[in-house]
Design an enzyme around this catalytic site. Structure first.
Site, PDB file in Angstrom:
ATOM      1  N   TYR A   1       1.159   2.839  -4.170  1.00  0.00           N
ATOM      2  CA  TYR A   1       2.361   2.520  -3.396  1.00  0.00           C
ATOM      3  C   TYR A   1       3.474   3.527  -3.675  1.00  0.00           C
ATOM      4  CZ  TYR A   1       5.920  -0.687  -1.416  1.00  0.00           C
ATOM      5  OH  TYR A   1       6.920  -1.270  -0.672  1.00  0.00           O
TER       6      TYR A   1
ATOM      7  N   ASN B   1       9.019   0.588   9.116  1.00  0.00           N
ATOM      8  CA  ASN B   1       8.910  -0.543   8.195  1.00  0.00           C
ATOM      9  C   ASN B   1       7.456  -0.885   7.852  1.00  0.00           C
ATOM     10  OD1 ASN B   1       9.784  -3.197   6.936  1.00  0.00           O
ATOM     11  ND2 ASN B   1       8.655  -3.978   8.693  1.00  0.00           N
TER      12      ASN B   1
ATOM     13  N   LYS C   1       5.312   6.162  -1.074  1.00  0.00           N
ATOM     14  CA  LYS C   1       6.738   6.051  -0.789  1.00  0.00           C
ATOM     15  C   LYS C   1       7.520   7.265  -1.286  1.00  0.00           C
ATOM     16  CE  LYS C   1       6.939   2.066   1.349  1.00  0.00           C
ATOM     17  NZ  LYS C   1       7.352   1.984   2.773  1.00  0.00           N
TER      18      LYS C   1
ATOM     19  N   ALA D   1       6.988  -5.063  12.897  1.00  0.00           N
ATOM     20  CA  ALA D   1       8.056  -6.007  13.235  1.00  0.00           C
ATOM     21  C   ALA D   1       7.650  -7.466  13.086  1.00  0.00           C
ATOM     22  CB  ALA D   1       8.547  -5.754  14.659  1.00  0.00           C
TER      23      ALA D   1
END
Length: 253
Positions: A158, A92, A162, A15
């Site tokens: 990456y 996130n 993902k 965050a």
């Protein structure tokens, strides 16, 4: 028609990052109380907490290693004790590393992406979905990336992390859908954030040429998509991978 998250508790991992900060602010503006997760930047987490509290919303900060199940379970215990059961989880956070070719990328970088994309998603589900099942309501939202469909040079670690995350979320959507829990992903493009505004680097003509809308998106536009998926307005959307990239990638049917 407004996005109203009043009475909801939302957790955003990572965050204090460029996108995470805007997600927290946006969810709070929509009425949610928030859990500000951080790994190392406690000072920024505290600043964000004060900002949210000034809006009249409850906010707590919690440090956790998102690659550790024990750490995430400890975070859950603190959140439940201080705020209550979480309604909205936004995955996130991701480990940062230097991108290079498959032949030169260190094995540890693939491991870090698997742990921070796939295992984070699994551990967050194990921690927070049972509470959602009890309430027969909840939102799991993963932050993916347009890179998952691009597969460009140097993206391999990456993309592999993902894409693994994508598999977890699609299966989870089917497993918990009967409990009226939705599981979706937002896939940002190369997004303008506070860092770009400070360095005056918002424009990139080479990238913008490939984008249907001929511009880069903003951190607020990503947060808007997250807020929508967190709300009752998205109650019949689950298992979705939603690009928020101005048409730079377009999933086909």
């Amino acid at each position: 028609m407004n996005i109203d998250l009043s009475g909801k508790i939302a957790l955003v991992t990572g965050a204090t990052g460029e996108l995470g900060r805007v997600m927290i602010r946006t969810l709070a503006k929509c009425g949610a109380d928030v859990v500000i997760h951080y790994r190392s930047n406690e000072a920024r987490a505290l600043e964000l907490q004060q900002e949210v509290q000034s809006m009249g919303r409850r906010a707590i900060i919690v440090e956790a290693d998102i690659t550790s199940q024990d750490s995430i379970m400890n975070m859950k215990a603190k959140v439940v004790e201080q705020l209550g059961a979480v309604d909205i989880v936004v995955a996130n956070a991701v480990v940062q590393y230097q991108w290079t070719s498959v032949l030169e990328q260190a094995a540890e970088d693939y491991r870090s992406q698997f742990e921070s994309c796939v295992l984070q998603s699994v551990f967050l589900a194990k921690a927070f979905v049972p509470g959602m099942i009890e309430k027969r309501a909840g939102r799991m939202i993963g932050i993916n990336t347009e890179c998952s469909m691009q597969n460009f040079e140097t993206q391999s670690a990456y993309v592999s992390g993902k894409r693994g995350m994508d598999g977890v979320y699609r299966v989870l959507a089917k497993e918990v859908g009967g409990h009226q829990i939705t599981v979706n992903q937002v896939a940002p493009g190369w997004t303008i954030s506070e860092r770009d505004r400070k360095s005056n680097s918002e424009r990139n003509e080479g990238y913008e040429k490939s984008v249907a809308l001929k511009r880069r998106g903003t951190d607020q536009e990503i947060a808007n998509a997250v807020a929508f998926l967190a709300s009752d307005l998205s109650s019949f959307i689950t298992g979705a991978y939603i690009p928020v990239c101005g048409g730079n990638i377009m999933p086909s049917i």
